[in-house]
Every structure is written in C-alpha cells, then in structure tokens.
Design an enzyme around this catalytic site. Structure first.
Site, short mmCIF file in Angstrom:
data_model
loop_
_atom_site.label_atom_id
_atom_site.label_comp_id
_atom_site.label_asym_id
_atom_site.label_seq_id
_atom_site.Cartn_x
_atom_site.Cartn_y
_atom_site.Cartn_z
N ARG A 198 -12.74 35.53 -18.80
CA ARG A 198 -13.08 35.45 -20.24
C ARG A 198 -13.05 34.01 -20.75
O ARG A 198 -12.58 33.74 -21.86
CB ARG A 198 -12.16 36.32 -21.10
CG ARG A 198 -11.89 37.71 -20.57
CD ARG A 198 -13.14 38.52 -20.41
NE ARG A 198 -12.84 39.81 -19.79
CZ ARG A 198 -13.78 40.64 -19.35
NH1 ARG A 198 -15.06 40.33 -19.45
NH2 ARG A 198 -13.45 41.78 -18.81
N ASN A 240 -3.73 38.38 -14.49
CA ASN A 240 -4.17 39.04 -13.25
C ASN A 240 -3.82 38.03 -12.15
O ASN A 240 -4.65 37.30 -11.63
CB ASN A 240 -5.68 39.32 -13.27
CG ASN A 240 -6.01 40.38 -14.31
OD1 ASN A 240 -5.19 41.23 -14.63
ND2 ASN A 240 -7.22 40.33 -14.85
N LYS A 317 1.84 41.18 -16.16
CA LYS A 317 0.95 42.32 -16.43
C LYS A 317 1.16 43.27 -15.25
O LYS A 317 0.77 42.96 -14.13
CB LYS A 317 -0.50 41.84 -16.49
CG LYS A 317 -1.54 42.95 -16.56
CD LYS A 317 -2.94 42.35 -16.72
CE LYS A 317 -4.04 43.41 -16.71
NZ LYS A 317 -5.38 42.83 -16.90
N GLU A 321 -4.76 47.91 -15.33
CA GLU A 321 -6.06 47.50 -14.80
C GLU A 321 -5.96 47.06 -13.34
O GLU A 321 -6.46 46.01 -12.94
CB GLU A 321 -6.65 46.38 -15.68
CG GLU A 321 -6.85 46.84 -17.12
CD GLU A 321 -7.53 45.83 -18.04
OE1 GLU A 321 -7.44 44.62 -17.80
OE2 GLU A 321 -8.17 46.30 -19.02
N ARG A 354 4.09 42.48 -20.55
CA ARG A 354 3.00 42.88 -21.45
C ARG A 354 2.95 44.40 -21.66
O ARG A 354 3.15 45.17 -20.71
CB ARG A 354 1.65 42.39 -20.90
CG ARG A 354 1.58 40.88 -20.91
CD ARG A 354 0.27 40.40 -20.35
NE ARG A 354 -0.81 40.34 -21.29
CZ ARG A 354 -2.01 40.84 -21.08
NH1 ARG A 354 -2.30 41.50 -19.97
NH2 ARG A 354 -2.96 40.70 -21.97
N ARG A 366 -6.39 56.40 -25.12
CA ARG A 366 -5.89 55.08 -24.71
C ARG A 366 -5.04 54.42 -25.81
O ARG A 366 -4.05 53.74 -25.52
CB ARG A 366 -7.09 54.19 -24.36
CG ARG A 366 -6.75 52.76 -24.11
CD ARG A 366 -7.96 52.02 -23.55
NE ARG A 366 -7.77 50.59 -23.60
CZ ARG A 366 -8.68 49.69 -23.22
NH1 ARG A 366 -9.85 50.11 -22.76
NH2 ARG A 366 -8.45 48.42 -23.29
N ASP A 395 -7.97 46.76 -27.61
CA ASP A 395 -8.12 45.51 -26.85
C ASP A 395 -8.89 44.45 -27.64
O ASP A 395 -10.06 44.23 -27.36
CB ASP A 395 -8.85 45.80 -25.53
CG ASP A 395 -8.82 44.61 -24.59
OD1 ASP A 395 -8.07 43.67 -24.87
OD2 ASP A 395 -9.53 44.65 -23.57
N GLU A 417 0.53 39.28 -29.41
CA GLU A 417 -0.49 38.61 -28.59
C GLU A 417 -1.83 38.72 -29.31
O GLU A 417 -2.31 39.82 -29.56
CB GLU A 417 -0.57 39.28 -27.21
CG GLU A 417 -1.67 38.69 -26.32
CD GLU A 417 -1.77 39.37 -24.94
OE1 GLU A 417 -0.75 39.86 -24.42
OE2 GLU A 417 -2.88 39.40 -24.39
N GLU A 423 -13.44 36.98 -26.74
CA GLU A 423 -14.02 37.90 -25.75
C GLU A 423 -14.94 38.93 -26.39
O GLU A 423 -16.05 39.17 -25.90
CB GLU A 423 -12.89 38.60 -24.99
CG GLU A 423 -13.37 39.65 -24.00
CD GLU A 423 -12.22 40.35 -23.27
OE1 GLU A 423 -11.06 39.92 -23.41
OE2 GLU A 423 -12.53 41.32 -22.55
N HIS A 551 -15.39 49.18 -29.60
CA HIS A 551 -15.76 49.24 -28.18
C HIS A 551 -17.20 49.69 -27.96
O HIS A 551 -17.49 50.43 -27.01
CB HIS A 551 -14.80 50.18 -27.43
CG HIS A 551 -14.49 49.72 -26.03
ND1 HIS A 551 -15.31 49.96 -24.96
CD2 HIS A 551 -13.44 49.02 -25.53
CE1 HIS A 551 -14.78 49.45 -23.85
NE2 HIS A 551 -13.65 48.86 -24.17
N TRP A 572 -13.31 52.98 -20.53
CA TRP A 572 -14.05 51.71 -20.46
C TRP A 572 -15.50 51.92 -20.95
O TRP A 572 -16.31 51.01 -20.87
CB TRP A 572 -14.07 51.16 -19.03
CG TRP A 572 -12.73 50.61 -18.58
CD1 TRP A 572 -11.61 50.48 -19.34
CD2 TRP A 572 -12.39 50.13 -17.28
NE1 TRP A 572 -10.58 49.94 -18.59
CE2 TRP A 572 -11.03 49.72 -17.31
CE3 TRP A 572 -13.09 50.01 -16.06
CZ2 TRP A 572 -10.36 49.20 -16.20
CZ3 TRP A 572 -12.41 49.49 -14.96
CH2 TRP A 572 -11.07 49.08 -15.03
C1 GCV Z 1 -6.80 39.51 -18.10
C2 GCV Z 1 -9.10 42.99 -21.30
C3 GCV Z 1 -9.94 41.92 -20.69
C4 GCV Z 1 -9.43 41.54 -19.30
C5 GCV Z 1 -7.97 41.11 -19.44
C6 GCV Z 1 -7.20 42.27 -20.04
C7 GCV Z 1 -5.75 41.92 -20.28
O1 GCV Z 1 -9.26 44.18 -20.64
O2 GCV Z 1 -11.26 42.34 -20.62
O3 GCV Z 1 -10.22 40.50 -18.81
O4 GCV Z 1 -7.44 40.75 -18.18
O5 GCV Z 1 -7.75 42.60 -21.29
O6 GCV Z 1 -5.44 41.57 -21.40
O7 GCV Z 1 -4.96 41.98 -19.35
#
Ligand code: GCV
Length: 707
Positions: A198, A240, A317, A321, A354, A366, A395, A417, A423, A551, A572
């Site tokens: 992102r 990630n 995290k 995901e 997180r 969700r 999100d 946060e 994004e 979304h 998603w």
């Molecule tokens: C870092 C959203 C974003 C992801 C991000 C995630 C998060 O889903 O699209 O890119 O991953 O949030 O905050 O962990």
C-alpha cells in the site's frame, strides 16, 4: 541531511533573488516562484519578508545550552531555519546573551533558564513538554524555550519555528505544552525486498543493502520531519513481517538507523513474525507456551537491546490475513502477546498487538469479530501489552463508525491506528485531507463512562487509566522526491503527528498550519487551500461510498467494483457488505438484525439502532432500507444516493477549478503536479458515479436522477 536541505533553501532563494537582479520583473509584478519538488515537506523555511524583519528585532542572537547530540540538532535546526526565514544568515548559536535572543535548553544546562525558576512548572510537563515564554535576562529581552530534557527543548524549538513559519505574533509568548499521548508512532508497511505494501510513492526509504555502512541523508530528514510534529516512535517493517529482520545481519542495520534517530527522540520498533522461532530460529514450533520458544524470544530480545538500548518493542499482526499466530497452537491472543511481552519487559519494552483480526469462525459479520475476541481477554494481558485498534471495525474505509473496542477495554491500553496512506481514499492520486476524518473519529463519544468519553479521551487514558497511551499512523512514504506521491498526502503525515500530540486539536487549525508552512502565508492561497482540504474527505465519500456504504472495491482497493462477488473470502467482496437486491440495500446490524450495534455502549447503541436517530452518514452501515425509504432530506433513498454521487463528481471538478485559480501563487512545479493529479481525480469521480449508479440501478430499477 543539512546538506540536502540547505541545498534546497539556497537554490530557491537564489532563484527569486536572481530574477530580481536580472531585472526580469518589477516590484509591481508578483515574483515568479522558483519550482519546488516537495522534498522539504513543511520544513521549507522560506523568507518571511516584512514579517521576517519584525521578527529579526526580537531575534538578534541564538543561544542554545547543552552539549548532547539533541542540543546539537537544536543548534543546527535553529540556525538553518532562521537563515531561511529571516532572509539573511543567522548568527551562529552562542552561549551568552548580549542582545535580544532566543534561548533554548534545560535549566540544568542553562543559568539563564535556571534564573527564570521554571522547574516546578516544567516538572508537570514531563521530559517531552516545554515552555515558550517571553522573559528578560539582565537588560535584554529573550524568548525562553525550556524543558526538563533536551528532547522537550527540541519539540519546543519546532513549535516556536512553526509560529514563525505561520507568521504568528511572537512578541508576548506564554506557551506550555505536553503531549497528551505517550507513544506517537508511525507504522511503515515496508517489505525487506524494498517494495511497500500500500505504498504509492516509490520504493522503500530503507536501503537495506547499503546499511549499516552508508547512511542516506534522507534518513535524517525523515527524523527531522517526525520530530517537528512530535512523532517519537516508528515501526519500520511491514506488519506482514519477514523474520529476516531479526537476523544479526539486519539487526546491525536497524541499529544504525536507531542510533541516527536517537537525538531526534525517535525510537525504533520492529514488526515481529510470530513464527520467527521456526523461520530463523530452527525450532519446530512457535507455540508461545513452549519453553524453547519462550527462551528464544528472551534471547532475541536481549540481543536486540544490546544493539539498541532504547528499542521500543515488537508490533505484531497475528492470526490475521494468513499471518502466523498463537491460535495456530490453540492459544489465545493474550497467551501469544504475553510470551513476547515477557521477553522485552526486563528492558522496558512494549508489545503492540494488533486487533485487526477477523477469523470467520468467530461471527458471520467481520465488523463484530475483534470486539468479541478482545473483550473476552481484557485483564489477561501483561502490563506492557498494548492493543492497537483501527479507527473502524472493517478497514480504513472512507467513513466508518468508530470501532466499538474504544472505551470497551478497561484494563488493556488501547492505541488508535489510523491510516495516512490513502489505501481506500484515492491512494497517491486523489487530494484528500484526512484531518477531518480523524477529528470526527476522535470526537465521537463512546459513552464508556458516560457523556464526554470520547475516543480521543479514551486513547489519552482519561476514560480508563491506561499505563501507556498511544496513537499510530500507517504511513508509507517512499523514494519519490516528495515522499508521499501526492503533495497533499504530506498533510496527512503532518496531521497524524499533530493529532498524536494532541487528539483534541482541530482539523481546521492543522490544515491552516500545514498550508502556511507548505505553501506560504499569502492570504488567498491559505484560505483557498485550507477550505479545499476541509471539504475534500466529504467530497471523496460523496463520490465513492456515501450514506454508510462501504467496501465497494476489489483488486487494489482503488477503483469502484460494487459487483465484486468472488474472492477467497466472502468478507473480501463488495456484495457481502452492500447486499443490494430489488428490495433495497444495506447491512442490517441493528438489534433486530445481527446486533452489531449491541457492541456499543447503550446511548450509542440506541442512536445507531433507531432509524430516527442514526446519523444518515452511517445509514446503510447499520440499516437495510428499501429503495423508496424517505431520507431526512425528503428524497427517496435511491434519489438521495443519486444526489450524493452527482454532487461528489461535481465537487471534485470544482476543486480542480479552484486549484487553477491559484496558478501564479504557487510555484509552477507543485502547481502542475497537483493539477495533473486533480485531472485524474475528476475523471475517477465521474467513473465512480457512473459505475456505482448503473450497477445499483440494476436492483433499484429506478431512473438515475441527473443534476
Ligand atoms: C498490512 C488491509 C490492507 C493490507 C494490510 C492490512 C493490515 O487489509 O489491505 O494490505 O496488511 O489491512 O492492516 O494488516
């Protein structure tokens, strides 16, 4: 670093002076402004003209006391900034006063400041707080900038420079500030291969292959920018997370960054991959209750603190995901967090865990999942665990109601946060100032302890007495010259720092400051830009996801994709959220629906639950309505939706026209670069309007109202 900034100060001054000298322009014509590439952010320190001459009378000397690296930073910053602002070389920093002066430091290091007897007051402001006060020493007037610690003096210096940059009066100053939040942090989503998740401004700032030997001057400018707005922590790798960052080779590189940033008050955190004991440790498990795993994290923490004594801690995290986490071993999030927390606790470190988790087995919606998981665990986390909660429960949508976890955790500190990286808000292409969005969020009342328990107060630890408080902004600058891709995205970096310092600041004030510092103090320019900024987020909502829709995207989260019905997970897709059919549209989260509103405290729950009181901007977030539902304006829902999209696309075009009216008042390079992006924004807004209305018309079967 000074090299690069001075280079720019010199170039732009020489540009203007050179034009006059060449006789190319007369005094009655506005000077041709030298092109700027945006590298200097809001720290441009351009000459202030007449106002500068008035300031100069009060600032004939710069006196900085102290011998720490931070005191050296203050000296360099003040000298370079005053050189630029006052339009002539400032005297080198001195140690005694023989003329009207600005005097900076701590009473410990400065006899002059000691004589002002500020200690008791400074003690209430803490090491990061400061006083800026008009005073006298001997027969000379001074402006005292004092703090208990050098870092507070640095923050005070930037605050005072901001007054100059924004052309504020400085004759009689009596300012006392302390940050309302302790951890004021950036999260970068930078991958170790130089890409940025992102990210919309080029590759990662961190040159891993050159570190630790080569220090890019840009790292220092990054620290300067952060210190100038009070940011004191940064997690530099993506959540990630790649475990490679914990190898000795990379830790040496991280340590080089941490050493360079220390004088600026910036502490490094690292995102931790929960499976690191397996991925780089050679263990067979990452079970947080396994003695070998516990020992591995302790040893890793000890190794890190040897290199980086003020290391902030881990950001995690987990089980989200596809990331590994404690649930892989049938352990809960508290058990996972506590294992890492015990490792850093002896060193004074934190674990920031997180809450962005949404396992499908917890609840079909969700939006409800994180609340269900984390409220059960309140009281089970170690004292040095903080839970980091996104502003909304889905999100970073263009508009979300505040996450119900704010105010809900009594014993676990909750950090907010937000996402400065746009994004879901036009990425690097749309002009969207997020100060207004965060103001709306921070001022929302949770009613956790009755009226006035706003989100802002909750994260300040004033609703529940948290041991540590924090505000985090996801910011993904890159190697593009202007750091953020869009010149106006810089304002979101700026605003997130200012709001982290004081969540109660007004978005309008922040926009005003940023505009003056970034584009100068010309009244028409300031009024025009500030007003555009203040409207920009609502306009974006209008042409993308009004009335509580959310979304409506897919793919890279940029373009409209309301038809998106196929993804690896239902949540998603877009159809999961809007649920449009011939009967109507919207997600029923009321007490008669899936009861998501029940996660809020009663007055908020009831407000969202009732159609009569639910703010219309959240209508379809909480309610499912027929196409002919009568909205507050008297229009049917379908017509109201058409109106929102039509207005949004028109308003985007109005911003473009307004920007054109500033031609000649802004340097040509930034003016053109913003104009080019506005052209994209206008076309995109029209696309959003057309695609969304055509798609929903397939269900509403009603004519598209054109305005
Ligand atoms: C870092 C959203 C974003 C992801 C991000 C995630 C998060 O889903 O699209 O890119 O991953 O949030 O905050 O962990």
């Amino acid at each position: 670093m000074q090299r690069s900034r001075r280079e720019f100060v010199t170039t732009s001054l020489a540009g203007v002076a050179g034009l006059y000298a060449a006789g190319g322009i007369t005094a009655s014509q506005p000077p041709q402004l030298a092109p700027e590439d945006g590298y200097r952010l809001w720290l441009r320190f351009e000459p202030l003209g007449e106002r500068g001459a008035a300031y100069r009378k009060l600032i004939q000397q710069v006196v900085v006391h102290g011998s720490s690296p931070t005191a050296d930073v203050i000296r360099r910053e003040l000298t370079a900034a005053l050189d630029g602002l006052l339009g002539s070389p400032a005297p080198a920093a001195q140690t005694s006063v023989s003329a009207p002066a600005v005097v900076v430091g701590t009473p410990k290091d400065s006899t002059i400041l000691r004589e002002l007897r500020l200690d008791a007051e400074l003690a209430t402001l803490g090491p990061e707080g400061f006083i800026i006060r008009t005073a006298r020493t001997g027969k000379h007037p001074i402006i005292a900038i004092a703090s208990q610690a050098d870092v507070g003096a640095l923050y005070g210096t930037y605050h005072w420079l901001r007054l100059l940059q924004t052309a504020a009066p400085i004759d009689t100053l009596n300012i006392a500030e302390r940050p309302k939040v302790q951890i004021r942090m950036l999260n970068h989503w930078d991958n170790m291969d130089g890409t940025i998740e992102r990210g919309y401004a080029g590759r990662s700032l961190w040159q891993w292959k050159d570190l630790p030997g080569t220090i890019d001057p840009r790292y220092v400018d990054y620290a300067r920018a952060n210190a100038s707005i009070g940011i004191n922590a940064t997690a530099i790798n993506s959540v990630n997370a790649n475990a490679i960052v914990f190898t000795p080779e990379y830790l040496a590189k991280v340590a080089a960054l941490a050493t360079m940033w220390r004088p600026y008050g910036l502490r490094v955190y690292l995102s931790a991959n929960f499976a690191s004991p397996i991925r780089i440790g050679g263990l067979k498990t990452a079970d947080p209750l396994d003695p070998g795993v516990i020992a591995w994290w302790k040893a890793k923490a000890d190794e890190i603190y040897k290199l980086i004594p003020d290391f902030g801690g881990f950001l995690v995290k987990a089980n989200s995901e596809g990331q590994p986490g404690p649930k892989d071993y049938k352990r809960n999030h508290a058990e996972g967090a506590n294992c890492l927390a015990d490792a850093v606790a002896p060193h004074g470190g934190n674990v920031i865990w997180r809450a962005f988790i949404y396992d499908e087995d917890v609840d079909p919606d969700r939006a409800k999942r994180a609340y269900i998981e984390f409220t059960k665990l309140d009281g089970q986390f170690r004292p040095n665990v903080l839970v980091q909660v996104k502003n909304g429960a889905i999100d970073f949508m263009p508009r979300e109601p505040f996450h119900p976890l704010f105010g809900a955790l009594k014993q676990t500190p909750v950090l907010a946060e937000v996402q400065a990286t746009q994004e879901y808000l036009g990425q690097g292409r749309h002009l969207v100032y997020l100060g207004t969005m965060w103001e709306e969020f921070l001022r929302a009342d949770t009613y956790a302890k009755g009226k006035g328990s706003t989100v802002g107060k909750a994260i300040e630890g004033q609703v529940h007495p948290y041991r540590v408080t924090g505000f985090v902004s996801v910011l993904n600058p890159g190697l593009d010259r202007n750091w953020c891709g869009h010149h106006f995205s810089q304002s979101n970096w700026y605003a997130s720092g200012r709001l982290a310092w004081n969540p109660e600041l007004a978005a309008r004030q922040i926009a005003d400051e940023w505009t003056r510092m970034t584009f100068g103090n010309d009244p028409k320019t300031v009024d025009t830009i500030r007003d555009v900024m203040m409207q920009s987020r609502e306009i974006f909502v209008n042409y993308t996801m009004p009335l509580g829709l959310h979304h409506l995207i897919g793919g890279n989260h940029y373009a409209p994709m309301p038809e998106n019905a196929k993804a690896p997970r239902a949540d998603w897709t877009a159809t999961y959220y809007h649920q449009a059919s011939t009967d109507g549209i919207g997600f029923d989260r009321t007490m008669k629906g899936n009861q998501a509103v029940g996660q809020y405290f009663p007055p908020v729950r009831d407000m969202f639950d009732s159609l009569a009181t639910c703010p219309e901007e959240f209508l379809l977030w909480f309610h499912r309505c027929g196409w002919d539902y009568k909205t507050k304006s008297g229009e049917t829902l379908w017509n109201a939706l058409c109106t929102k999209y039509q207005n949004g696309a028109r308003q985007a075009a109005e911003i473009e026209a307004t920007w054109q009216s500033l031609a000649g008042r802004i340097d040509p390079q930034r003016h053109k670069e913003v104009a080019d992006r506005l052209a994209i924004q206008v076309a995109d807004a029209a696309k959003w309007r057309d695609q969304i209305l055509q798609y929903f018309q397939g269900f509403s079967k009603r004519p598209i109202l054109s305005k």
